[in-house]
Design an enzyme around this catalytic site. Structure first.
Site, PDB file in Angstrom:
ATOM      1  N   ASP A   1       0.860  -1.172   0.000  1.00 53.82           N
ATOM      2  CA  ASP A   1       0.000   0.000   0.000  1.00 53.82           C
ATOM      3  C   ASP A   1       0.908   1.237   0.000  1.00 53.82           C
ATOM      4  O   ASP A   1       1.976   1.220   0.596  1.00 53.82           O
ATOM      5  CB  ASP A   1      -0.885  -0.043   1.253  1.00 53.82           C
ATOM      6  CG  ASP A   1      -1.914   1.077   1.296  1.00 53.82           C
ATOM      7  OD1 ASP A   1      -1.861   1.948   0.407  1.00 53.82           O
ATOM      8  OD2 ASP A   1      -2.745   1.076   2.197  1.00 53.82           O
TER       9      ASP A   1
ATOM     10  N   ASP B   1      -8.054  -7.312   0.277  1.00 51.67           N
ATOM     11  CA  ASP B   1      -7.256  -7.385   1.501  1.00 51.67           C
ATOM     12  C   ASP B   1      -8.057  -6.772   2.626  1.00 51.67           C
ATOM     13  O   ASP B   1      -8.942  -5.938   2.383  1.00 51.67           O
ATOM     14  CB  ASP B   1      -5.930  -6.632   1.355  1.00 51.67           C
ATOM     15  CG  ASP B   1      -6.125  -5.131   1.561  1.00 51.67           C
ATOM     16  OD1 ASP B   1      -5.771  -4.623   2.639  1.00 51.67           O
ATOM     17  OD2 ASP B   1      -6.661  -4.458   0.656  1.00 51.67           O
TER      18      ASP B   1
END
Length: 376
Positions: free
Chosen positions: A92, A271
């Site tokens: 991320d 996720d």
């Protein structure tokens, strides 16, 4: 990175695919366990690979940048070498952490100035240096730097933020394309669709992201407090615009039912911290419904946690024993519960894939959503 569609459901937009990276293949739909600091909490890498059957895990740019720091990761040869996980990794960009640090950051066109949650030191993230940081971490899939808007969010703020995210995306792409990976394997960049819960903004964002022609695309800014039906509506709208021949990643989602509903809308990758975070608090997801293992009803239940899963955790340990560990605050309890929940999430994804390939996903999904939402 390559993506191949290997099956599709005739009664929904669900598809089964294969993402090929230099660290191995990822069969979709897939759930990616979250390893924020380079480690999935309470779970060994060998359990991730052998029992949970994880195919890819996440690391977080913000946390890894602050600790252990880029020098340590680079001297190890990248995150794969540092943490011993040899399969694909996604990072991320830190955009979500910027969103969650509202009290200690300032957002400007150039980038974001923020204070470390560790020692209060000041740092700056820009689209360019976030690309450099993720190059150094060494993930196979890296995310563009974006601003994740809160819910609820004023329309004008959402619009201005989205346009800034698009300007940042252009800068990310320029920097990414002008640089090389450091460890001898290929990396790929996913843009992120924002736009809050406004249809016209989501449409514009999806069209803009698609125009960049990257190898995969992500949808951000959902599962931040909006009703589930609104999340599904935005997801469907975006999936109908993003290219069919590229993987679609819905960030930060979600419950087992959320995953199944969004697979039906055309999502390939997910996720969420939910399976591990909830596990540590005694909430177990199973093929028959949700168990709060702290409830007294499980005190004398010596049956397996979930016999359907078949892994060593679910057949070797009983509900009664796991309850005892959780109530005693034994670390092993958090470990067993975390392995179970992640095993269930990956079992659910594999089951969905099999049903898609058989052409029976839609009917199976309807029954499974009802099951996974039940409280046992």
């Amino acid at each position: 990175m390559k993506f191949e569609i290997q099956g599709a459901d005739s009664n929904s937009k669900a598809r089964a695919g294969k993402v090929t990276t230099d660290h191995g293949d990822i069969l979709t739909p897939i759930f990616m366990p979250v390893g924020t600091a380079g480690s999935v909490k309470a779970v060994h890498q060998r359990e991730l690979e052998n029992d949970i059957k994880a195919q890819i895990i996440l690391g977080n740019t913000y946390h890894l940048y602050l600790r252990p720091g880029l020098d340590i990761i680079e001297s190890a040869g990248g995150l794969h070498a540092f943490n011993g996980w040899r399969k694909p990794i996604l990072t991320d960009s830190g955009g979500y952490q910027v969103y969650s640090l509202a009290d200690s950051r300032k957002i400007k066109e150039e980038g974001v100035t923020f204070q470390s949650h560790i020692d209060g030191s000041k740092h700056v993230f820009t689209p360019e240096n976030v690309m450099d940081i993720q190059r150094t971490i060494g993930a196979d899939i890296i995310m563009a730097f974006d601003e994740c808007t809160p819910y609820p969010c004023d329309y004008q703020y959402a619009k201005d933020s989205m346009h800034m995210t698009h300007r940042w995306l252009e800068r990310c792409c320029h920097r990414f394309d002008a640089t090389e990976g450091k460890y001898g394997y290929n990396q790929t960049l996913f843009p992120i669709v924002q736009g809050s819960v406004y249809k016209d903004l989501r449409k514009e964002a999806a069209e803009t992201v698609a125009s960049f022609g990257r190898e995969g695309n992500a949808i951000g800014g959902l599962s931040v407090g909006e009703p589930a039906e609104m999340m599904y509506e935005m997801t469907e709208l975006v999936c109908d615009i993003l290219p069919v021949d590229k993987p679609r990643y819905l960030m930060g989602v979600g419950t087992p039912a959320n995953l199944l509903e969004c697979i039906a809308l055309g999502i390939d990758m997910f996720d969420c911290v939910m399976p591990t975070r909830n596990a540590r608090n005694g909430m177990l997801f199973t093929s028959e419904g949700i168990i709060n293992i702290k409830n007294k009803k499980w005190e004398g239940d010596h049956g397996p946690i979930d016999p359907e899963l078949g892994g060593y955790v679910d057949t070797f340990y009983s509900r009664a024993y796991l309850r005892h560990l959780i109530m005693s605050k034994e670390i092993l309890g958090a470990q067993i519960a975390s392995i179970h929940n992640l095993t269930f999430y990956l079992w659910l994804m594999n089951s969905a894939r099999e049903e898609i390939q058989k052409g029976t996903f839609f009917d199976w999904k309807s029954g499974m959503v009802e099951k996974v939402n039940r409280r046992l």
